[in-house]
Design an enzyme around this catalytic site. Structure first.
Site, short mmCIF file in Angstrom:
data_model
loop_
_atom_site.label_atom_id
_atom_site.label_comp_id
_atom_site.label_asym_id
_atom_site.label_seq_id
_atom_site.Cartn_x
_atom_site.Cartn_y
_atom_site.Cartn_z
N ASP A 48 38.71 -1.09 -7.44
CA ASP A 48 38.19 -2.91 -8.30
C ASP A 48 38.03 -3.04 -6.63
OD1 ASP A 48 38.10 -3.60 -11.21
OD2 ASP A 48 38.10 -5.15 -9.80
N ASP A 74 33.92 -2.93 -3.34
CA ASP A 74 33.19 -3.67 -3.84
C ASP A 74 31.61 -2.90 -3.68
OD1 ASP A 74 30.93 -4.99 -4.10
OD2 ASP A 74 31.80 -6.99 -3.70
N VAL A 75 31.44 -1.86 -4.98
CA VAL A 75 30.51 -1.03 -5.59
C VAL A 75 29.23 -1.73 -4.51
CG1 VAL A 75 31.98 -0.68 -7.61
CG2 VAL A 75 29.59 -2.55 -7.87
N SER A 152 24.03 -0.30 -20.95
CA SER A 152 24.30 -1.05 -22.43
C SER A 152 23.14 -0.79 -23.84
CB SER A 152 24.92 -2.57 -21.64
OG SER A 152 25.07 -3.21 -22.91
N TYR A 164 21.28 -8.98 -16.21
CA TYR A 164 21.80 -7.30 -16.89
C TYR A 164 20.94 -6.32 -17.87
CZ TYR A 164 25.24 -6.01 -19.84
OH TYR A 164 27.11 -4.82 -19.75
N LYS A 168 20.72 -2.99 -16.82
CA LYS A 168 21.10 -1.86 -17.29
C LYS A 168 20.29 -0.74 -18.32
CE LYS A 168 25.14 -2.66 -17.72
NZ LYS A 168 26.35 -1.49 -16.80
P1 NAP Z 1 35.49 -6.50 -17.96
O1 NAP Z 1 36.89 -5.76 -18.15
O2 NAP Z 1 35.21 -7.66 -16.81
O3 NAP Z 1 35.54 -5.25 -16.30
C1 NAP Z 1 34.39 -4.84 -14.75
C2 NAP Z 1 35.71 -4.48 -13.91
O4 NAP Z 1 34.59 -4.56 -12.66
C3 NAP Z 1 36.87 -5.86 -13.11
O5 NAP Z 1 37.50 -5.09 -13.22
C4 NAP Z 1 35.50 -6.32 -12.20
O6 NAP Z 1 36.49 -7.14 -11.38
C5 NAP Z 1 34.97 -5.37 -11.75
N1 NAP Z 1 34.18 -5.71 -10.93
C6 NAP Z 1 33.30 -6.62 -10.72
N2 NAP Z 1 32.08 -6.62 -10.00
C7 NAP Z 1 33.22 -5.36 -8.97
C8 NAP Z 1 32.26 -5.06 -7.86
N3 NAP Z 1 31.31 -5.72 -7.00
N4 NAP Z 1 33.16 -3.43 -7.06
C9 NAP Z 1 33.77 -3.21 -8.11
N5 NAP Z 1 34.65 -3.99 -9.18
C10 NAP Z 1 33.88 -4.67 -9.58
O7 NAP Z 1 34.54 -5.53 -17.75
P2 NAP Z 1 34.18 -4.33 -18.95
O8 NAP Z 1 33.70 -5.12 -20.19
O9 NAP Z 1 35.23 -3.12 -19.10
O10 NAP Z 1 32.46 -3.47 -18.72
C11 NAP Z 1 32.91 -2.99 -18.22
C12 NAP Z 1 31.31 -1.95 -17.72
O11 NAP Z 1 30.55 -1.78 -19.51
C13 NAP Z 1 30.44 -2.91 -17.25
O12 NAP Z 1 29.09 -2.09 -16.42
C14 NAP Z 1 29.66 -3.89 -18.61
O13 NAP Z 1 28.27 -4.13 -18.03
C15 NAP Z 1 29.78 -2.29 -19.42
N6 NAP Z 1 29.64 -2.59 -20.74
C16 NAP Z 1 30.24 -3.86 -21.33
C17 NAP Z 1 30.12 -4.29 -23.09
C18 NAP Z 1 31.27 -5.09 -23.81
O14 NAP Z 1 30.53 -5.73 -24.32
N7 NAP Z 1 32.39 -5.12 -23.03
C19 NAP Z 1 28.90 -3.89 -23.36
C20 NAP Z 1 28.48 -2.92 -23.06
C21 NAP Z 1 28.43 -2.33 -21.39
P3 NAP Z 1 36.74 -8.99 -11.59
O15 NAP Z 1 37.18 -9.01 -12.46
O16 NAP Z 1 37.17 -8.92 -10.05
O17 NAP Z 1 35.17 -9.47 -11.34
#
Ligand code: NAP
Length: 257
Positions: A48, A74-75, A152, A164, A168
């Site tokens: 992360d 940082d990806v 997504s 986004y 995606k």
């Molecule tokens: P989340 O709870 O916000 O977790 C995302 C994590 O990624 C956080 O720890 C964030 O850190 C970290 N991150 C952000 N930018 C980064 C970077 N540049 N390098 C490394 N780490 C980074 O989100 P989530 O809902 O679990 O989402 C995870 C994945 O699932 C994402 O790709 C999202 O688009 C996808 N997704 C989510 C949903 C949904 O409804 N939740 C639906 C479809 C797809 P910070 O907290 O510091 O930002």
């Protein structure tokens, strides 16, 4: 790994210590994936940009009692990936599964979207996924491993999420291309495309928008992170050995097959 032990007892390759790297493992789906993989016996590298969050996540999922560990990454930054590949090469010397999960949102309608909103989201989701796949392909080939990328339901277009949605959709094209190119080397690549999942990412979405989504979801609820993690774990395991280049919708029945 030849499938046998010094004592003569047979083990399957799946029973040996496989190594997975999960990006964005400090929160939400990434945290749930890390939890699931640790419980399945994987050594998990919880990556992360917030390494303190990754360390807390590692402790929370029981990884601290295993060889699992937190990694600062940082990806969106190529030098970060180069450092992590070197580190994994030095310490674990293998990677069996890469889960490109890290994500952010910067939601605005197209007319209001700024260059920074556009670029940051593309950089994390699309460029970050590409950089990760490219960086780890040599180790993944050596282990005939797997890639799972988070797309997504929004890949088909999503109000207020042009950046986004474009990222995606791009992740799907990237995943499919990697699957085609790497099949001959034994590396599989698949994408998971969730509908709305109950994570901190959803906290930025107004309640009335979420309620509107719920009316459209046949199962009438949000996904739980563990339900997405179960599909990621399947795609990363030998159980899915004939699956590559696919997008698996985890959306409560919203999409048509
Ligand atoms: P989340 O709870 O916000 O977790 C995302 C994590 O990624 C956080 O720890 C964030 O850190 C970290 N991150 C952000 N930018 C980064 C970077 N540049 N390098 C490394 N780490 C980074 O989100 P989530 O809902 O679990 O989402 C995870 C994945 O699932 C994402 O790709 C999202 O688009 C996808 N997704 C989510 C949903 C949904 O409804 N939740 C639906 C479809 C797809 P910070 O907290 O510091 O930002």
């Amino acid at each position: 790994m030849n499938g046998s032990t010094a004592g003569g007892a047979r083990t399957t390759p799946e029973a040996t210590a496989r190594v997975a790297l999960v990006t964005g493992a400090g929160s939400g789906i990434g945290l749930a994936v890390a939890r699931r993989l640790v419980s399945d016996g994987w050594t998990v590298l919880l990556a992360d940009r917030d390494v303190a969050a990754a360390e807390a996540a590692n402790a929370a999922v029981g990884g601290a009692a295993t060889a699992s560990r937190a990694v600062a990454l940082d990806v969106s930054r190529r030098p970060d990936w180069a450092r992590v590949v070197q580190d994994v090469g030095d310490r674990e010397d293998r990677l069996d599964l890469l889960v490109n999960n890290a994500g952010i949102t910067r939601d605005r309608t197209v007319e209001k979207l700024t260059d920074a909103d556009w670029q940051q989201v593309i950089d994390v989701h699309l460029t970050g996924t590409w950089l990760g796949c490219q960086a780890f392909l040599p180790l993944l080939r050596a282990s005939r491993g797997a890639i799972v990328n988070l797309s997504s339901e929004g890949r088909h277009g999503s109000f207020g999420q042009a950046n986004y949605s474009a990222a995606k959709a791009g992740v799907v094209g990237l995943t499919r291309t990697i699957a085609l190119e790497q099949a001959r080397h034994g590396v599989r690549a698949n994408a998971v495309a969730p509908g709305p999942v109950d994570t901190p990412m959803l906290a930025a979405v107004p309640d009335e928008v979420v309620n509107g989504w719920l009316e459209q979801i046949p199962l009438r609820r949000l996904a739980r992170p563990a339900e997405v993690a179960a599909v990621v774990a399947f795609l990363g395991s030998g159980e899915s050995s004939y699956l590559t280049g696919q997008v698996i919708a985890v959306d409560g029945g919203s999409s048509h097959p």
